[in-house]
Design a protein around this motif. Structure first.
Motif, short mmCIF file in Angstrom:
data_model
loop_
_atom_site.label_atom_id
_atom_site.label_comp_id
_atom_site.label_asym_id
_atom_site.label_seq_id
_atom_site.Cartn_x
_atom_site.Cartn_y
_atom_site.Cartn_z
N ASN A 298 7.39 31.63 78.61
CA ASN A 298 6.96 31.93 77.24
C ASN A 298 5.50 31.50 77.12
O ASN A 298 5.18 30.31 77.03
N TRP A 299 4.57 32.47 77.18
CA TRP A 299 3.13 32.17 77.09
C TRP A 299 2.76 31.99 75.62
O TRP A 299 3.18 32.76 74.75
N ILE A 300 1.95 30.98 75.35
CA ILE A 300 1.54 30.66 73.99
C ILE A 300 0.02 30.69 73.92
O ILE A 300 -0.66 30.07 74.75
N GLY B 271 -0.55 39.75 73.43
CA GLY B 271 -0.03 39.79 74.80
C GLY B 271 0.72 38.53 75.16
O GLY B 271 1.51 38.52 76.11
N ASN B 272 0.48 37.42 74.44
CA ASN B 272 1.26 36.22 74.64
C ASN B 272 2.66 36.41 74.07
O ASN B 272 2.87 37.22 73.16
N THR B 273 3.60 35.67 74.61
CA THR B 273 4.96 35.71 74.05
C THR B 273 4.96 35.20 72.63
O THR B 273 5.59 35.78 71.74
N HIS C 20 -3.14 29.23 75.80
CA HIS C 20 -3.18 27.80 75.52
C HIS C 20 -2.17 27.02 76.37
O HIS C 20 -2.51 25.98 76.94
N ALA C 21 -0.92 27.51 76.43
CA ALA C 21 0.12 26.75 77.12
C ALA C 21 1.20 27.69 77.64
O ALA C 21 1.30 28.85 77.21
N LEU C 22 2.00 27.16 78.55
CA LEU C 22 3.13 27.91 79.10
C LEU C 22 4.39 27.07 78.90
O LEU C 22 4.46 25.92 79.33
N LEU C 23 5.38 27.67 78.25
CA LEU C 23 6.65 26.98 78.03
C LEU C 23 7.72 27.73 78.82
O LEU C 23 7.94 28.93 78.61
N THR C 24 8.35 27.04 79.77
CA THR C 24 9.34 27.67 80.65
C THR C 24 10.73 27.18 80.30
O THR C 24 10.98 25.97 80.25
#
Length: 604
Positions: A31-33, A38-40, A52-56
């Motif tokens: 989940n790209w933030i 284009g980010n999730t 900014h961040a990646l939440l997996t």
């Protein structure tokens, strides 16, 4: 989503973004933030980096990693590079603060989808796990299964329930399953208001053509400007089945037609069982005139009530509507007037409880000419209703001294204006009350002779708790109305939230339900679905007796005390016949104190 043993767990991030409350469901995997499209999860706020961040989200849980953002990523106030997240953790990215929440699957699955003109944005594509027709317009397998299950139900097909379900899921204003018998279409099951099958020549031609060809036939409108989405027929021989759907449907046209065609084929193949189902009212029998936007309800209790109401349409018999506050007695009185031969005449209503006793007589009977200097002649409600219908609302609260004058007016069919000569009136009287008139008669507060005069036919309007089957369709209608009013793109309501609304007893009935749905629409962030966390605490805290949630789920004092107070107040009101003064005496508190408590507990 992840698995914890055999239990599936869903997560979301919730918080304020750009001044608006938002919630973001998390997908399994990455989940790209960031702030760019284009980010999730898109956070279009200054201070949030483009990536900014990646939440997996994996079977082991959630991992959050900062992707070299300018302002950093903080978890519980501490700047991190990579960390595991737990439920309740607060994540900060620039000015945005989001809290991680664990969500029950039933609070992710959408029970009712709302189609509005307002845009729905910022939603993940897979946030529609239980939506029969997704935002893409595709018909889901769940809807196909529901069609097959209801047509093939034993001991007989549930066609009435099926047309209600399909109308709701397809967004149709009305729908009818018909059979062509000897060249004429005959309704088998209907939902909503369709044109008379036998009197509209163009309609008959359309359905005959559809039934003969087996193809969909479309028209922009029928006689009387009734929109027709499509008519589909199938089968061989002189008797064929078909379905007519009116309104602007949601879903792709070909897929919707495929569902309807499958329904017609099933009906054709199960012809003896289908025709054994309870027939719809004959097309030559006029139906009730429901106002635009009114939701009749399809529960057994309301079907029985409308059957009684229909039998009173063509008579002038006085009718007494009895029912709790909020069940819609005044609206039902209007429906009876609009369905009667008096519909061309005026419909006049007077609330006998809202007007001071010293003014009620002149309001009802009028004021004669020259009664006093400066007092103008004025017609009363009886004269205003000449040739039409007069509703005496809350008649149980009428002062005793005025009841004798009302009785005389009803018996003689003439009224005596204050200080004036008698005037003949031709009206139909409908009375309504939420009071226990039997108790009032026993206590000497209501005249027996007046009761028998107004109660030519007594109709008991069922409270909402006795027709829970109607709650979902009422909720859907109220969501659409208030979403349109607010301009919000409310996505719908989740399974858990709808179950909570269905389980609640609704002492204020339909009026209280609408008030709650209006509140939920205003509270729900745009583009999202109403979930159980938004529902008023008193609705969630008071499950109906015998439900799965009726046992104490918490030892917290406040919700349990509130539940007990509600139950005791309702019992006191029942014993007092709805009279708040008497109920307050039973409870040992002042009338003002009771009013304050009822407002606080959502019972007002």
């Amino acid at each position: 989503m992840t698995d914890t043993g055999a239990r599936k767990v869903h997560y979301r991030l919730r918080g304020e973004v750009g001044g608006a409350s938002r919630a973001y469901a998390l997908r399994p995997g990455e989940n790209w933030i960031g702030s760019m499209a284009g980010n999730t999860i898109v956070l279009p706020v200054r201070g949030v980096s483009r990536r900014h961040a990646l939440l997996t989200l994996d079977p082991d849980g959630l991992t959050l990693e900062d992707m070299g953002s300018r302002n950093g990523t903080l978890v519980k106030g501490v700047r991190i590079q990579r960390t595991r997240l737990r439920t309740g953790d607060e994540v900060r990215m620039g000015p945005v603060r989001l809290r991680l929440e664990e969500v029950e699957p039933e609070d992710v699955s959408i029970a009712i989808t709302v189609r509005t003109d307002a845009p729905i944005s910022g939603l993940p594509e897979d946030d529609t796990t239980a939506t029969p027709i997704e935002e893409t317009g595709r018909v889901g397998l769940g809807l196909l299964e529901a069609v097959i299950a209801r047509v093939c139900a034993r001991p007989e097909p549930d066609l009435r329930g099926l047309v209600s379900l399909l109308s709701r899921e397809l967004g149709a204003s009305s729908m009818c399953i018909f059979e062509v018998q000897k060249g004429e279409p005959v309704a088998i099951a209907t939902s909503g208001v369709l044109p008379d099958l036998s009197r509209h020549r163009r309609f008959v031609e359309l359905v005959r053509g559809a039934a003969a060809s087996g193809h969909a036939v479309r028209a922009t409108s029928l006689e009387g400007d009734v929109p027709l989405a499509c008519a589909i027929g199938a089968g061989a021989g002189p008797d064929r089945f078909g379905v007519v759907v009116a309104g602007e449907l949601r879903g792709r046209a070909r897929e919707v037609e495929a569902v309807l065609r499958m329904l017609v084929v099933l009906c054709q193949r199960l012809r003896p069982e289908v025709l054994a189902a309870p027939p719809a009212p004959p097309s030559e029998e006029p139906g009730l005139a429901f106002p635009a936007g009114y939701v009749p309800g399809d529960s057994p209790a309301m079907r029985s009530f409308y059957a009684e109401l229909r039998s009173l349409m063509h008579s002038d018999l006085p009718v007494l509507l009895m029912g709790e506050t909020g069940v819609g007695k005044e609206l039902l009185a209007r429906i009876l007037h609009d369905s009667s031969p008096r519909r061309a005449g005026p419909y006049v209503a007077i609330n006998c409880a809202a007007i001071p006793a010293d003014l009620l007589e002149s309001e009802m009977f009028g004021i004669g000419k020259g009664i006093a200097t400066g007092v103008a002649e004025r017609r009363g409600k009886f004269q205003m209703a000449e040739g039409g219908t007069l509703l005496l609302d809350e008649i149980g609260d009428m002062p005793l001294e005025l009841q004798a004058k009302l009785l005389r007016a009803l018996q003689e069919k003439e009224v005596q204006p204050v200080g004036g000569a008698p005037v003949s009136v031709d009206i139909r009287v409908i009375a309504a009350t939420n009071s226990d008139l039997q108790r009032r008669m026993e206590e000497g507060r209501f005249r027996r002779d007046l009761f028998f005069r107004i109660a030519g036919f007594t109709l008991h309007v069922p409270p909402l708790r006795e027709r829970r089957d109607d709650v979902p369709v009422l909720v859907e209608s109220f969501m659409r109305v208030h979403a349109r009013e607010t301009g919000k793109g409310v996505r719908g309501i989740t399974v858990k939230a709808l179950r909570a609304l269905t389980d609640y007893d609704w002492p204020g009935n339909v009026r209280e339900l609408e008030h709650e749905v209006r509140r939920l629409v205003h509270l729900c962030p745009g583009g999202q679905a109403i979930d159980s966390t938004m529902i008023s605490p008193h609705v969630v805290a008071v499950p109906r007796e015998g439900s799965a949630r009726s046992a104490l789920e918490t030892l917290e004092l406040a919700p349990n005390v509130s539940a007990l107070e509600r139950r005791v107040i309702r019992e006191a009101l029942d014993k007092a016949g709805g009279n708040r003064t008497q109920a307050a005496k039973l409870l040992g508190i002042s009338r003002n104190g009771l009013a304050i408590k009822m407002e606080k507990l959502g019972l007002a």
